[in-house]
Design a protein around this motif. Structure first.
Motif, PDB file in Angstrom:
ATOM      1  N   GLN A   1       0.765  -1.207  -0.028  1.00 41.74           N
ATOM      2  CA  GLN A   1      -0.025   0.135  -0.037  1.00 41.74           C
ATOM      3  C   GLN A   1       1.055   1.260  -0.162  1.00 41.74           C
ATOM      4  N   LEU A   2       1.983   1.288   0.708  1.00 39.87           N
ATOM      5  CA  LEU A   2       2.746   2.337   0.857  1.00 39.87           C
ATOM      6  C   LEU A   2       3.563   2.505  -0.452  1.00 39.87           C
ATOM      7  N   VAL A   3       3.945   1.692  -1.064  1.00 37.90           N
ATOM      8  CA  VAL A   3       4.565   2.040  -2.348  1.00 37.90           C
ATOM      9  C   VAL A   3       3.655   2.086  -3.492  1.00 37.90           C
ATOM     10  N   GLN A   4       2.432   1.589  -3.733  1.00 37.52           N
ATOM     11  CA  GLN A   4       1.636   1.693  -4.542  1.00 37.52           C
ATOM     12  C   GLN A   4       0.916   3.114  -4.508  1.00 37.52           C
ATOM     13  N   ARG A   5       0.818   3.801  -3.504  1.00 32.98           N
ATOM     14  CA  ARG A   5       0.478   4.911  -3.333  1.00 32.98           C
ATOM     15  C   ARG A   5       1.554   6.094  -3.486  1.00 32.98           C
ATOM     16  N   GLY A   6       2.643   5.742  -3.394  1.00 35.54           N
ATOM     17  CA  GLY A   6       3.795   6.525  -3.663  1.00 35.54           C
ATOM     18  C   GLY A   6       4.083   6.519  -5.219  1.00 35.54           C
ATOM     19  N   PHE A   7       5.074   7.543  -5.491  1.00 37.55           N
ATOM     20  CA  PHE A   7       5.477   7.486  -6.922  1.00 37.55           C
ATOM     21  C   PHE A   7       6.936   7.778  -7.237  1.00 37.55           C
ATOM     22  N   PHE A   8       7.571   7.527  -8.335  1.00 41.74           N
ATOM     23  CA  PHE A   8       8.901   7.943  -8.753  1.00 41.74           C
ATOM     24  C   PHE A   8       8.960   8.923  -9.266  1.00 41.74           C
ATOM     25  N   HIS A   9       9.992   9.836  -9.043  1.00 39.29           N
ATOM     26  CA  HIS A   9      10.532  10.844  -9.770  1.00 39.29           C
ATOM     27  C   HIS A   9      11.792  10.812 -10.116  1.00 39.29           C
ATOM     28  N   ARG A  10      12.336  11.117 -11.417  1.00 31.74           N
ATOM     29  CA  ARG A  10      13.350  11.214 -11.626  1.00 31.74           C
ATOM     30  C   ARG A  10      13.726  12.783 -11.775  1.00 31.74           C
ATOM     31  N   PHE A  11      15.105  13.272 -11.000  1.00 30.27           N
ATOM     32  CA  PHE A  11      15.374  14.745 -11.012  1.00 30.27           C
ATOM     33  C   PHE A  11      16.973  14.994 -11.288  1.00 30.27           C
ATOM     34  N   PRO A  12      16.979  15.992 -12.105  1.00 32.51           N
ATOM     35  CA  PRO A  12      18.238  16.475 -12.612  1.00 32.51           C
ATOM     36  C   PRO A  12      18.957  17.216 -11.229  1.00 32.51           C
ATOM     37  N   PRO A  13      20.357  17.338 -11.213  1.00 31.15           N
ATOM     38  CA  PRO A  13      20.969  17.850 -10.213  1.00 31.15           C
ATOM     39  C   PRO A  13      20.527  19.328 -10.011  1.00 31.15           C
ATOM     40  N   GLY A  14      20.369  19.868  -8.943  1.00 31.37           N
ATOM     41  CA  GLY A  14      20.136  21.117  -8.234  1.00 31.37           C
ATOM     42  C   GLY A  14      18.553  21.344  -8.211  1.00 31.37           C
ATOM     43  N   VAL A  15      17.772  20.186  -8.155  1.00 31.30           N
ATOM     44  CA  VAL A  15      16.436  20.619  -7.892  1.00 31.30           C
ATOM     45  C   VAL A  15      15.987  20.432  -6.374  1.00 31.30           C
ATOM     46  N   ALA A  16      15.264  21.565  -5.974  1.00 29.23           N
ATOM     47  CA  ALA A  16      14.787  21.705  -4.544  1.00 29.23           C
ATOM     48  C   ALA A  16      13.718  20.828  -4.406  1.00 29.23           C
ATOM     49  N   LEU A  17      13.815  19.761  -3.381  1.00 33.16           N
ATOM     50  CA  LEU A  17      12.774  18.470  -3.096  1.00 33.16           C
ATOM     51  C   LEU A  17      12.054  19.215  -1.845  1.00 33.16           C
ATOM     52  N   ILE A  18      12.547  19.730  -0.835  1.00 35.71           N
ATOM     53  CA  ILE A  18      11.796  20.199   0.052  1.00 35.71           C
ATOM     54  C   ILE A  18      12.432  21.809   0.641  1.00 35.71           C
ATOM     55  N   ARG A  19      11.773  22.580   1.286  1.00 36.25           N
ATOM     56  CA  ARG A  19      12.050  23.904   1.833  1.00 36.25           C
ATOM     57  C   ARG A  19      11.841  23.795   3.047  1.00 36.25           C
ATOM     58  N   GLU A  20      12.629  24.586   3.979  1.00 37.48           N
ATOM     59  CA  GLU A  20      12.493  25.259   5.161  1.00 37.48           C
ATOM     60  C   GLU A  20      11.390  25.672   5.563  1.00 37.48           C
TER      61      GLU A  20
END
Length: 231
Positions: A25-44
């Motif tokens: 259930q955890l994996v099926q409701r998640g998803f994969f993303h491919r990111f290039p270098p320098g991409v902000a994933l989360i912010r303070e």
């Protein structure tokens, strides 16, 4: 999702003991993303939408204040990050960005919290992971407080030597200014530390560090199992 990716994620201590239905259930409701270098994933200061699992690549955890910025951690595969913020639905105390092309599994935060409530084994794994993260934070603090910059670099090289399978040439994996910040140093001090370690069997060439005398490096670094060996 590729079978080898599923196996790598399943092997994480966070997921290895959970019920098969919980993991699916955890994996099926998640998803994969491919990111290039320098991409902000989360912010303070923002609340988490996802638990992130680094499957490939390299992620930098960093923080800013009063116009200053520093690197807190480098997250290699296969590891999670921001678990505490996800569990408590709390704002991020740090930010994250990719340093290399990366593949990230993103699991919705509310799904993680629901799985904790429903699966006792997952709850136990969460406690173990938070314990590990706390102890890693204490080790990092001791490393900063009890060692010189050159000693921190020497022990970082020894840890990388083990993590990369004991090669003669170590991939640094990030820009030297990022490594300097991670080790609590300025770029200039990092350069001087690399120069000082030449006498102990280390030669740096661009993005690689060659260890020609591992015994000499270890003799200088004096690794401590309470600082340098993960649980």
């Amino acid at each position: 999702m590729r079978h080898e990716d599923m196996a790598a994620i399943r092997a994480l201590r966070l997921f290895s003991g959970v019920r098969e239905s919980t993991f699916t259930q955890l994996v099926q409701r998640g998803f994969f993303h491919r990111f290039p270098p320098g991409v902000a994933l989360i912010r303070e200061g923002e609340r988490p939408d996802f638990l992130h699992v680094v499957v490939n690549g390299l992620v930098e955890m960093y923080a800013t204040s009063a116009g200053r910025e520093t690197t807190l951690e480098l997250v290699h595969p296969v590891r999670t990050f921001i678990l505490a913020a996800v569990l408590g639905d709390l704002v991020h105390l740090q930010a994250a960005r990719t340093l290399q092309p990366s593949r990230i599994l993103m699991i919705p935060a509310e799904q993680v919290r629901a799985a904790v409530a429903a699966d006792g084994a997952f709850m136990q794994a969460i406690v173990a992971e938070l314990t590990r993260n706390y102890r890693d934070a204490v080790r990092n603090l001791k490393d900063q407080k009890l060692r010189t910059g050159t000693e921190r670099l020497a022990n970082w090289l020894l840890r990388q030597h083990r993590a990369q399978g004991d090669p003669a040439r170590l991939e640094i994996g990030c820009e030297k200014r990022t490594l300097a910040a991670r080790l609590g140093m300025t770029p200039e001090n990092l350069s001087r530390a690399f120069a000082a370690l030449r006498a102990h069997g280390v030669n740096v060439q661009g993005a690689w560090a060659e260890v020609t005398d591992l015994d000499a490096l270890a003799g200088f670094a004096r690794p401590d199992p309470l600082l340098d060996v993960e649980d």
